[in-house]
Scaffold this active site. Structure first.
Site, PDB file in Angstrom:
ATOM      1  N   ASP A 190      15.334  10.631 -26.965  1.00 12.47           N
ATOM      2  CA  ASP A 190      15.181  11.989 -26.428  1.00 12.47           C
ATOM      3  C   ASP A 190      13.853  12.161 -25.688  1.00 12.47           C
ATOM      4  O   ASP A 190      13.375  13.276 -25.510  1.00 12.47           O
ATOM      5  CB  ASP A 190      15.348  13.039 -27.536  1.00 12.47           C
ATOM      6  CG  ASP A 190      14.325  12.849 -28.642  1.00 12.47           C
ATOM      7  OD1 ASP A 190      13.613  11.816 -28.626  1.00 12.47           O
ATOM      8  OD2 ASP A 190      14.234  13.715 -29.519  1.00 12.47           O
TER       9      ASP A 190
ATOM     10  N   HIS B 131       6.802  -7.312  -5.660  1.00 12.04           N
ATOM     11  CA  HIS B 131       6.823  -6.125  -6.518  1.00 12.04           C
ATOM     12  C   HIS B 131       6.422  -6.460  -7.948  1.00 12.04           C
ATOM     13  O   HIS B 131       6.987  -5.928  -8.898  1.00 12.04           O
ATOM     14  CB  HIS B 131       8.208  -5.464  -6.486  1.00 12.04           C
ATOM     15  CG  HIS B 131       8.526  -4.862  -5.144  1.00 12.04           C
ATOM     16  ND1 HIS B 131       9.803  -4.522  -4.753  1.00 12.04           N
ATOM     17  CD2 HIS B 131       7.729  -4.541  -4.103  1.00 12.04           C
ATOM     18  CE1 HIS B 131       9.774  -4.024  -3.523  1.00 12.04           C
ATOM     19  NE2 HIS B 131       8.526  -4.036  -3.106  1.00 12.04           N
TER      20      HIS B 131
ATOM     21  N   ASP C  79      -2.407  -3.745  -5.392  1.00  9.93           N
ATOM     22  CA  ASP C  79      -1.705  -2.774  -4.531  1.00  9.93           C
ATOM     23  C   ASP C  79      -1.533  -1.528  -5.381  1.00  9.93           C
ATOM     24  O   ASP C  79      -0.696  -1.499  -6.294  1.00  9.93           O
ATOM     25  CB  ASP C  79      -0.350  -3.358  -4.093  1.00  9.93           C
ATOM     26  CG  ASP C  79       0.415  -2.423  -3.157  1.00  9.93           C
ATOM     27  OD1 ASP C  79       0.035  -1.244  -3.037  1.00  9.93           O
ATOM     28  OD2 ASP C  79       1.405  -2.892  -2.561  1.00  9.93           O
TER      29      ASP C  79
ATOM     30  N   ASP D 107      -1.678   4.474  -0.615  1.00  7.38           N
ATOM     31  CA  ASP D 107      -0.993   3.187  -0.796  1.00  7.38           C
ATOM     32  C   ASP D 107      -1.889   2.119  -0.170  1.00  7.38           C
ATOM     33  O   ASP D 107      -1.860   1.917   1.046  1.00  7.38           O
ATOM     34  CB  ASP D 107       0.388   3.248  -0.122  1.00  7.38           C
ATOM     35  CG  ASP D 107       1.169   1.948  -0.287  1.00  7.38           C
ATOM     36  OD1 ASP D 107       0.699   1.050  -1.011  1.00  7.38           O
ATOM     37  OD2 ASP D 107       2.252   1.840   0.334  1.00  7.38           O
TER      38      ASP D 107
ATOM     39  N   HIS E 195       8.127  -9.481   4.589  1.00  7.69           N
ATOM     40  CA  HIS E 195       8.324  -8.020   4.682  1.00  7.69           C
ATOM     41  C   HIS E 195       7.825  -7.508   6.023  1.00  7.69           C
ATOM     42  O   HIS E 195       7.214  -8.237   6.799  1.00  7.69           O
ATOM     43  CB  HIS E 195       7.647  -7.300   3.502  1.00  7.69           C
ATOM     44  CG  HIS E 195       6.155  -7.518   3.396  1.00  7.69           C
ATOM     45  ND1 HIS E 195       5.246  -6.858   4.184  1.00  7.69           N
ATOM     46  CD2 HIS E 195       5.429  -8.317   2.569  1.00  7.69           C
ATOM     47  CE1 HIS E 195       4.026  -7.235   3.844  1.00  7.69           C
ATOM     48  NE2 HIS E 195       4.098  -8.130   2.878  1.00  7.69           N
TER      49      HIS E 195
ATOM     50  N   HIS F 124       5.071   1.206   6.754  1.00  9.66           N
ATOM     51  CA  HIS F 124       6.076   2.264   6.568  1.00  9.66           C
ATOM     52  C   HIS F 124       5.382   3.612   6.689  1.00  9.66           C
ATOM     53  O   HIS F 124       4.167   3.713   6.542  1.00  9.66           O
ATOM     54  CB  HIS F 124       6.744   2.116   5.188  1.00  9.66           C
ATOM     55  CG  HIS F 124       5.763   1.987   4.047  1.00  9.66           C
ATOM     56  ND1 HIS F 124       5.160   3.072   3.455  1.00  9.66           N
ATOM     57  CD2 HIS F 124       5.235   0.890   3.432  1.00  9.66           C
ATOM     58  CE1 HIS F 124       4.338   2.647   2.509  1.00  9.66           C
ATOM     59  NE2 HIS F 124       4.341   1.327   2.485  1.00  9.66           N
TER      60      HIS F 124
ATOM     61  N   HIS G 281       7.210   5.455   0.452  1.00 12.22           N
ATOM     62  CA  HIS G 281       7.963   4.999   1.633  1.00 12.22           C
ATOM     63  C   HIS G 281       8.557   6.276   2.206  1.00 12.22           C
ATOM     64  O   HIS G 281       9.644   6.697   1.831  1.00 12.22           O
ATOM     65  CB  HIS G 281       9.047   3.995   1.237  1.00 12.22           C
ATOM     66  CG  HIS G 281       8.457   2.683   0.787  1.00 12.22           C
ATOM     67  ND1 HIS G 281       9.203   1.633   0.342  1.00 12.22           N
ATOM     68  CD2 HIS G 281       7.171   2.255   0.717  1.00 12.22           C
ATOM     69  CE1 HIS G 281       8.406   0.619   0.024  1.00 12.22           C
ATOM     70  NE2 HIS G 281       7.169   0.978   0.241  1.00 12.22           N
TER      71      HIS G 281
ATOM     72  N   GLU H 287       0.152  -3.206   6.682  1.00 12.81           N
ATOM     73  CA  GLU H 287       0.009  -4.069   5.518  1.00 12.81           C
ATOM     74  C   GLU H 287       0.582  -5.472   5.692  1.00 12.81           C
ATOM     75  O   GLU H 287       1.508  -5.870   4.985  1.00 12.81           O
ATOM     76  CB  GLU H 287       0.644  -3.406   4.300  1.00 12.81           C
ATOM     77  CG  GLU H 287       2.061  -2.861   4.513  1.00 12.81           C
ATOM     78  CD  GLU H 287       2.643  -2.290   3.207  1.00 12.81           C
ATOM     79  OE1 GLU H 287       2.610  -3.008   2.205  1.00 12.81           O
ATOM     80  OE2 GLU H 287       3.117  -1.147   3.225  1.00 12.81           O
TER      81      GLU H 287
ATOM     82  N   TYR I 158       2.164 -15.205   1.783  1.00  8.62           N
ATOM     83  CA  TYR I 158       2.466 -15.523   0.389  1.00  8.62           C
ATOM     84  C   TYR I 158       2.938 -16.966   0.333  1.00  8.62           C
ATOM     85  O   TYR I 158       4.031 -17.281   0.822  1.00  8.62           O
ATOM     86  CB  TYR I 158       3.545 -14.576  -0.138  1.00  8.62           C
ATOM     87  CG  TYR I 158       3.235 -13.121   0.202  1.00  8.62           C
ATOM     88  CD1 TYR I 158       2.422 -12.350  -0.626  1.00  8.62           C
ATOM     89  CD2 TYR I 158       3.709 -12.549   1.397  1.00  8.62           C
ATOM     90  CE1 TYR I 158       2.101 -11.033  -0.297  1.00  8.62           C
ATOM     91  CE2 TYR I 158       3.400 -11.236   1.736  1.00  8.62           C
ATOM     92  CZ  TYR I 158       2.596 -10.484   0.899  1.00  8.62           C
ATOM     93  OH  TYR I 158       2.282  -9.193   1.239  1.00  8.62           O
TER      94      TYR I 158
ATOM     95  N   ARG J 105      -2.396  -9.770   0.716  1.00  4.55           N
ATOM     96  CA  ARG J 105      -1.950  -8.636   1.542  1.00  4.55           C
ATOM     97  C   ARG J 105      -3.149  -7.709   1.688  1.00  4.55           C
ATOM     98  O   ARG J 105      -3.959  -7.566   0.755  1.00  4.55           O
ATOM     99  CB  ARG J 105      -0.772  -7.905   0.880  1.00  4.55           C
ATOM    100  CG  ARG J 105      -0.308  -6.657   1.623  1.00  4.55           C
ATOM    101  CD  ARG J 105       1.061  -6.134   1.169  1.00  4.55           C
ATOM    102  NE  ARG J 105       1.085  -5.682  -0.210  1.00  4.55           N
ATOM    103  CZ  ARG J 105       1.596  -6.351  -1.222  1.00  4.55           C
ATOM    104  NH1 ARG J 105       2.134  -7.541  -1.018  1.00  4.55           N
ATOM    105  NH2 ARG J 105       1.583  -5.862  -2.443  1.00  4.55           N
TER     106      ARG J 105
ATOM    107  N   GLU K 159      -3.766  -3.756   3.001  1.00  5.61           N
ATOM    108  CA  GLU K 159      -2.988  -2.563   3.361  1.00  5.61           C
ATOM    109  C   GLU K 159      -3.893  -1.342   3.469  1.00  5.61           C
ATOM    110  O   GLU K 159      -4.627  -1.015   2.536  1.00  5.61           O
ATOM    111  CB  GLU K 159      -1.916  -2.297   2.287  1.00  5.61           C
ATOM    112  CG  GLU K 159      -1.149  -1.005   2.498  1.00  5.61           C
ATOM    113  CD  GLU K 159      -0.017  -0.802   1.497  1.00  5.61           C
ATOM    114  OE1 GLU K 159      -0.144  -1.288   0.356  1.00  5.61           O
ATOM    115  OE2 GLU K 159       0.980  -0.160   1.859  1.00  5.61           O
TER     116      GLU K 159
HETATM  117  N1  GLY Z   1       3.132  -0.285  -2.672  1.00  7.63           N
HETATM  118  C1  GLY Z   1       4.344  -0.287  -1.986  1.00  7.63           C
HETATM  119  C2  GLY Z   1       4.164  -0.716  -0.604  1.00  7.63           C
HETATM  120  O1  GLY Z   1       3.118  -1.211  -0.252  1.00  7.63           O
HETATM  121  O2  GLY Z   1       5.011  -0.545   0.218  1.00  7.63           O
HETATM  122 MN    MN Z   2       2.924   0.144   1.443  1.00  2.06          MN
HETATM  123 MN    MN Z   3       1.289  -0.872  -1.220  1.00  4.16          MN
END
Ligand code: GLY
Ligand code: MN
Ligand code: MN
Length: 439
Positions: free
Chosen positions: A36, A241, A258, A270, A349, A353, A360, A383, A387, A411, A413
């Site tokens: 619950d 992820h 990240d 982000d 990727h 975004h 996103h 970003e 890798y 990465r 970003e």
């Molecule tokens: N942290 C999610 C992205 O970078 O898109």
């Molecule tokens: Mn991002």
């Molecule tokens: Mn990110």
């Protein structure tokens, strides 16, 4: 709390563009965690954008078919002290009008019975199907009845269309107040990255660094992390992820973080930074880092009016591929490698975004064959990353990768506002130059 006028102006814009359709925009509901217990409440971003109302189980109606003074109707959970003593404050029907500017408000219990009346005279219904399992059957039932009675009444809503293209085009272009809030989200997020880097030492755990970051978010008054913080040492960074955050930080490896905060009014940061855990890059790490950094800076510089998201991506991609060619990690020409996707085992990727109330964020990147052009007030992430691991097969004709490169995941970003003369990097306080990361 954001001022009421902003929501009023948004609603006016939305109503003016509804073209005779009645819009039905539901709030989010509570989501079970286990037994619950429930996850912390997270409002639906479309509902928030138009109302600023932060409770579950509500529905907003926008009714161009009604006269002024009854075009914005809120259905909310009614006040009930016996429940509020357990679950917290409810605004209730009266204050939905007084505090949130609803023209009229009702208890959510009256939604189906009143909807019939509110839909009268609307040419169509703007409602997103497939997303609101509690509200959707009620809307369908009321609409079905209206169609059933059409031969006698002579009028009914003849179309059901999603409100999102219109609403999301509005959300894509940030207002001055939203830009202020995004600067704040980026500021707190960037500070958390700086703080985390100052604490990192070999032998600590990823989780301890996650704690440093998320503590800063909360101390600064943010709601918490905007998404599951990624704190990924060494090869974990090659899992895009990765959120387990359960490994030790090893001497000689990199740490990719990240993480970004979500403010109380849901604007998000982000940011990703990658740096050496012991304060010194190895030569392989540095070589890859410099390629990613060059790609990222060039891609940010390309965020100008008239550019599009695909162009930003291509700017970064060409530099990444060129760098990998120079290091012997790819072979061929830049164009042939891009055309054949032969870089995908190293960069899998896109380069960014939209960013806003959703991490996103909503808004089209393409409309048919047309790439949506960057306009003042749009915010996007930039970003790029590389890798290097054994997880994906090396494409035919590309070189096998020597072990000395493996386990490097990088990465970088930033959150970038499109502005008139040059891009504004909202997250610039998180440092990324090589000499700022070494000691
Ligand atoms: N942290 C999610 C992205 O970078 O898109
Ligand atoms: Mn991002
Ligand atoms: Mn990110």
């Amino acid at each position: 709390m954001t001022n009421l006028n902003v929501f009023l102006q948004r609603r006016a814009r939305f109503l003016a563009q509804l073209d005779g359709k009645a819009a039905i925009i539901p709030a989010a509901n509570m989501v079970p965690h286990h037994a619950d217990c429930q996850y912390p409440f997270r409002q639906d971003s479309d509902f928030w954008y138009l109302t600023g109302f932060d409770e579950p189980e509500a529905v907003a109606l926008f009714l161009p078919n009604r006269s002024q003074g009854e075009q914005f109707v809120l259905f909310v959970l009614p006040k009930e002290s016996g429940i509020e003593v357990w679950n917290g404050f409810r605004c209730g029907v009266e204050d939905a009008v007084n505090n949130y500017g609803a023209d009229v408000a009702h208890s959510i219990d009256e939604f189906s019975e009143r909807l019939t009346d509110y839909l009268k005279g609307a040419d169509g219904i703007a409602f997103r199907v497939g997303k609101h399992p509690k509200i959707e059957p009620l809307v369908m039932q009321v609409w079905a009845e209206q169609l059933e009675h059409l031969p006698r009444t002579g009028s009914a809503a003849m179309t059901l269309a999603p409100p999102c293209p219109l609403l999301h085009q509005l959300r894509l272009r940030k207002e001055p107040l939203e830009i202020e809030r995004m600067r704040e989200a980026a500021r707190i997020s960037a500070e958390a990255h700086e703080l985390a880097r100052s604490k990192v030492r070999p032998g600590m755990t990823e989780r301890q660094i996650q704690a440093v970051i998320e503590q800063h978010f909360l101390e600064q008054g943010a709601r918490g992390p905007a998404y599951g913080s990624i704190v990924a040492g060494g090869d974990n960074a090659c899992i895009l992820h990765y959120t387990e955050n359960s490994s030790p930080l090893r001497d000689g490896e990199l740490l990719l973080i990240d993480a970004g905060c979500s403010l109380m009014d849901y604007y998000n940061g982000d940011i990703t930074r990658t740096f050496p855990i012991n304060g010194r890059f190895t030569s392989e790490q540095k070589a890859i880092y410099e390629v990613v950094l060059e790609a990222q800076i060039a891609a940010i510089d390309s965020v100008v009016l008239g550019q599009n998201a695909d162009g930003v991506h291509m700017t970064a991609l060409r530099i990444l591929v060129r760098g990998l060619l120079e290091l012997g990690l790819l072979k061929g020409t830049i164009d042939s490698i891009i055309e054949n996707d032969s870089y995908r085992h190293l960069y899998m990727h896109r380069t960014g975004h939209w960013l806003g109330l959703d991490v996103h964020d909503v808004g089209a990147y393409r409309l048919g064959d047309y790439n949506v052009e960057l306009e003042q007030g749009m915010v996007l992430t930039v970003e790029p990353g590389l890798y290097i691991s054994d997880r994906l097969p090396v494409p035919e004709g590309q070189p096998e990768i020597h072990n000395r490169w493996k386990g490097i995941g990088i990465r970088i970003e930033d959150d970038v506002l499109v502005d008139k003369y040059k891009p504004e990097v909202l997250s610039q306080k998180a440092l990324k130059q090589v000499d700022a990361l070494e000691y």
